[in-house]
Design an enzyme around this catalytic site. Structure first.
Site, mmCIF file in Angstrom:
data_model
loop_
_atom_site.group_PDB
_atom_site.id
_atom_site.type_symbol
_atom_site.label_atom_id
_atom_site.label_comp_id
_atom_site.label_asym_id
_atom_site.label_seq_id
_atom_site.Cartn_x
_atom_site.Cartn_y
_atom_site.Cartn_z
ATOM 1 N N SER A 112 -13.517 23.948 -29.270
ATOM 2 C CA SER A 112 -13.725 22.667 -29.923
ATOM 3 C C SER A 112 -12.648 22.455 -30.976
ATOM 4 C CB SER A 112 -15.109 22.649 -30.573
ATOM 5 O OG SER A 112 -15.137 21.729 -31.651
ATOM 6 N N LYS B 235 -17.019 27.390 -31.059
ATOM 7 C CA LYS B 235 -17.439 26.868 -29.747
ATOM 8 C C LYS B 235 -16.685 27.471 -28.568
ATOM 9 C CE LYS B 235 -19.931 24.016 -28.686
ATOM 10 N NZ LYS B 235 -20.499 22.713 -28.786
ATOM 11 N N ASN C 210 -2.021 -1.261 13.473
ATOM 12 C CA ASN C 210 -3.471 -1.046 13.525
ATOM 13 C C ASN C 210 -3.836 0.278 14.190
ATOM 14 O OD1 ASN C 210 -3.399 -3.539 12.419
ATOM 15 N ND2 ASN C 210 -4.404 -4.622 14.109
ATOM 16 N N ASN D 37 -17.015 26.339 -24.588
ATOM 17 C CA ASN D 37 -17.731 25.399 -23.718
ATOM 18 C C ASN D 37 -17.424 25.606 -22.238
ATOM 19 O OD1 ASN D 37 -18.845 24.108 -25.984
ATOM 20 N ND2 ASN D 37 -17.034 22.801 -26.194
ATOM 21 N N GLU E 246 -19.004 21.418 -16.380
ATOM 22 C CA GLU E 246 -19.332 20.030 -16.702
ATOM 23 C C GLU E 246 -18.487 19.049 -15.901
ATOM 24 O OE1 GLU E 246 -20.797 19.828 -21.223
ATOM 25 O OE2 GLU E 246 -18.803 20.653 -20.976
ATOM 26 N N THR F 209 -39.031 26.801 -11.114
ATOM 27 C CA THR F 209 -39.222 25.483 -10.519
ATOM 28 C C THR F 209 -39.558 24.568 -11.689
ATOM 29 O OG1 THR F 209 -41.596 25.772 -10.171
ATOM 30 C CG2 THR F 209 -40.165 26.457 -8.362
ATOM 31 N N HIS F 210 -39.165 23.336 -11.609
ATOM 32 C CA HIS F 210 -39.337 22.391 -12.729
ATOM 33 C C HIS F 210 -38.686 22.913 -14.009
ATOM 34 C CE1 HIS F 210 -42.542 20.499 -10.233
ATOM 35 N NE2 HIS F 210 -42.793 21.754 -9.926
ATOM 36 N N SER G 222 0.824 -1.210 0.000
ATOM 37 C CA SER G 222 0.000 0.000 0.000
ATOM 38 C C SER G 222 0.857 1.258 0.000
ATOM 39 C CB SER G 222 -0.920 0.007 1.221
ATOM 40 O OG SER G 222 -0.146 -0.027 2.417
ATOM 41 N N TYR H 289 -9.533 -5.064 13.832
ATOM 42 C CA TYR H 289 -8.971 -4.651 12.535
ATOM 43 C C TYR H 289 -9.045 -5.799 11.537
ATOM 44 C CZ TYR H 289 -5.688 -3.301 8.914
ATOM 45 O OH TYR H 289 -5.134 -3.015 7.694
HETATM 46 N N1 ARG Z 1 -1.428 -0.929 5.467
HETATM 47 C C1 ARG Z 1 -2.320 -1.257 6.504
HETATM 48 C C2 ARG Z 1 -3.631 -0.489 6.372
HETATM 49 O O1 ARG Z 1 -3.641 0.462 5.686
HETATM 50 C C3 ARG Z 1 -1.703 -0.961 7.817
HETATM 51 C C4 ARG Z 1 -2.228 -1.794 8.925
HETATM 52 C C5 ARG Z 1 -1.798 -3.190 8.679
HETATM 53 N N2 ARG Z 1 -2.089 -4.016 9.807
HETATM 54 C C6 ARG Z 1 -1.965 -5.308 9.750
HETATM 55 N N3 ARG Z 1 -2.273 -5.971 10.812
HETATM 56 N N4 ARG Z 1 -1.561 -5.946 8.675
HETATM 57 O O2 ARG Z 1 -4.642 -0.824 6.955
#
Ligand code: ARG
Length: 469
Positions: free
Chosen positions: A276, A282, A109, A284, A289, A154-155, A22, A316
């Site tokens: 465009s 154009k 955690n 826009n 949007e 309205t509408h 991550s 967790y």
């Molecule tokens: N990358 C994990 C998360 O975002 C961190 C916590 C991970 N905890 C674990 N017990 N593997 O949640």
């Protein structure tokens, strides 16, 4: 380098590592993780688990690492599972074995829950500042149009005349509520999970209350299991951003309509429009949007997190790693949309003549006739019926309400006489609206003053420091 491994016979499979990682998105939490680490180091020292010299070295190394992170000298690698792993590597590089002491009493955690709260509390203020700027742009335009008549709808059908400033302020009010929601959210989010460990707290003499205070939280979590399992603050934040997205999309849709040939109410500045590739003429309203379109991903983020959380057992679960990208994306999205919208609104030219000419069209003063009859003692039910017949007559004659002859007025109803024409102007319809919150120039000026005042307060809130540096 892993934060675990002692009980495993071999290294992780490539497929697991790739799924699990991550750090490419949670690296944003690094400064907050380091902040929390410093607070944790002090608590360990107070508990006698680090001697004063070790604490000094630890804090110096964390500061040094913070600078290296900020300058980009220290970066996560593909080998680092997450931000916590990467930063522990950085600490070990600086401190050797002493670096390994910091993890005592702490789990990823409680760490990740703490980091995300800190990150979001900080960024909620920034977001509030950007919302404030858009609200300000709308309010400044509104101030120029407290006396500009416009067709109120309205509408999407002409309903009753309004002043255009009132309509612009009607887009500010939802933003003020969004700001309110952020502040309410912030109060609930100011609870520190650090000290909850994996789920059960710690056998070490930690001090969650001191940590909470140092990190700018109002209190420490009352339940360690809830502290690591709770992502209400993420879901709630995403609700606020989803609803904000809906508000921006409604504003966007109005601007798209206003700039169309058919409406022609406003002209956008060239710098805030696009052309465009094939049609040279154009111009826009792409910002409007995109504001409308981005609501989809903002709502999607909320749905993602609620769905992920639903049915998760305490405490967790790794599913919860999916909480971060939606909030990061929401913030990134809004950071693009809000300034663009603010620029578009503050530079747009309102076509006062078009709006004024359009205000009475579509028999939008019919209600004035009915109200005039009511003031003469006619029950509204009957007044409504009479006015409806007058409108029907005008539709056949292809004329406006005030163009009906004296004789014809009398044929429609004995209650109608030529003096009704006094109420048949946009000016009189608007200036008759003096009740608070209505569209008369008086109440709109009052609203404008109140909004301006409250935006000053919001500016103060948005620029206050919550997360200590
Ligand atoms: N990358 C994990 C998360 O975002 C961190 C916590 C991970 N905890 C674990 N017990 N593997 O949640």
């Amino acid at each position: 380098m892993k934060l675990w491994g002692g009980r495993f016979a071999g290294g992780p499979a490539e497929a697991l590592a790739r799924l699990s990682v991550s750090v490419h998105f949670d690296w944003r939490l690094a400064p907050y993780d380091l902040l929390a680490s410093k607070a944790h180091a002090r608590v360990l020292a107070n508990a006698g688990l680090l001697d004063p010299e070790e604490l000094g070295e630890m804090l110096a190394a964390l500061d040094d690492l913070a600078i290296a992170v900020e300058t980009g000298q220290f970066r996560p690698t593909v080998e680092d599972e997450d931000v916590h792993t990467a930063l522990e590597r950085g600490l070990l590089e600086r401190l050797g074995t002493l670096g390994g002491k910091l993890r005592a009493g702490r789990s990823r955690n409680d760490q990740v829950a703490t980091d995300l709260r800190l990150y979001l509390r900080d960024h909620a203020r920034r977001l509030a500042g950007q919302i404030g700027e858009l609200a300000e742009a709308l309010t400044e335009q509104a101030a120029r149009h407290v006396d500009t008549p416009a067709p109120g709808m309205t509408h999407l059908q002409h309903a009753q005349p309004v002043v255009f400033g009132h309509q612009l302020l009607a887009h500010v009010q939802p933003l003020l509520r969004d700001l309110d929601r952020l502040r309410d959210w912030d109060a609930r989010t100011a609870v520190s999970p650090l000290g909850s460990g994996a789920l059960a707290g710690s056998s070490l003499p930690l001090d969650p209350v001191a940590v909470a205070k140092e990190l700018g939280f109002d209190s420490a979590a009352p339940n360690s299991m809830d502290a690591v399992a709770d992502r209400d603050f993420v879901a709630e934040f995403l609700f606020v951003t989803a609803l904000l997205g809906v508000h921006l999309s409604r504003l966007g849709e109005e601007v798209v309509l206003w700039t169309s040939q058919e409406f022609g109410w406003v002209v956008l500045d060239d710098a805030f429009t696009t052309g465009s590739s094939i049609m040279p003429q154009k111009k826009n309203a792409d910002i409007a949007e995109l504001a409308r379109g981005k609501a989809g991903r903002l709502i999607g983020g909320l749905v993602t997190v609620l769905t992920m959380l639903k049915g998760l057992p305490l405490a967790y679960d790794r599913d919860m790693q999916e909480d971060k990208e939606p909030v990061f994306d929401a913030l990134d999205t809004l950071e693009l949309v809000l300034p663009a919208l603010a620029g578009m609104i503050s530079t747009m030219t309102v076509r006062v003549d078009v709006l004024a000419a359009s205000a009475p069209i579509g028999f939008s003063l019919a209600t004035e006739v009915a109200d005039w009859l009511v003031r003469k003692g006619v029950p509204f039910r009957e007044a409504h019926e009479i006015t409806g017949q007058l409108v029907a007559l005008c539709a056949v004659r292809e004329c406006e309400l005030h163009e009906v002859s004296d004789d014809e007025l009398a044929t429609v109803s004995e209650h109608l006489d030529p003096s009704v024409r006094q109420v048949l102007s946009v000016r009189s319809a608007l200036s008759a609206r003096i009740t608070p919150g209505s569209t008369g120039p008086g109440p709109v000026a009052d609203q404008l003053a109140a909004v301006t005042e409250s935006l000053i307060g919001w500016h103060r809130w948005a620029t206050a420091t919550v997360v200590p540096r």
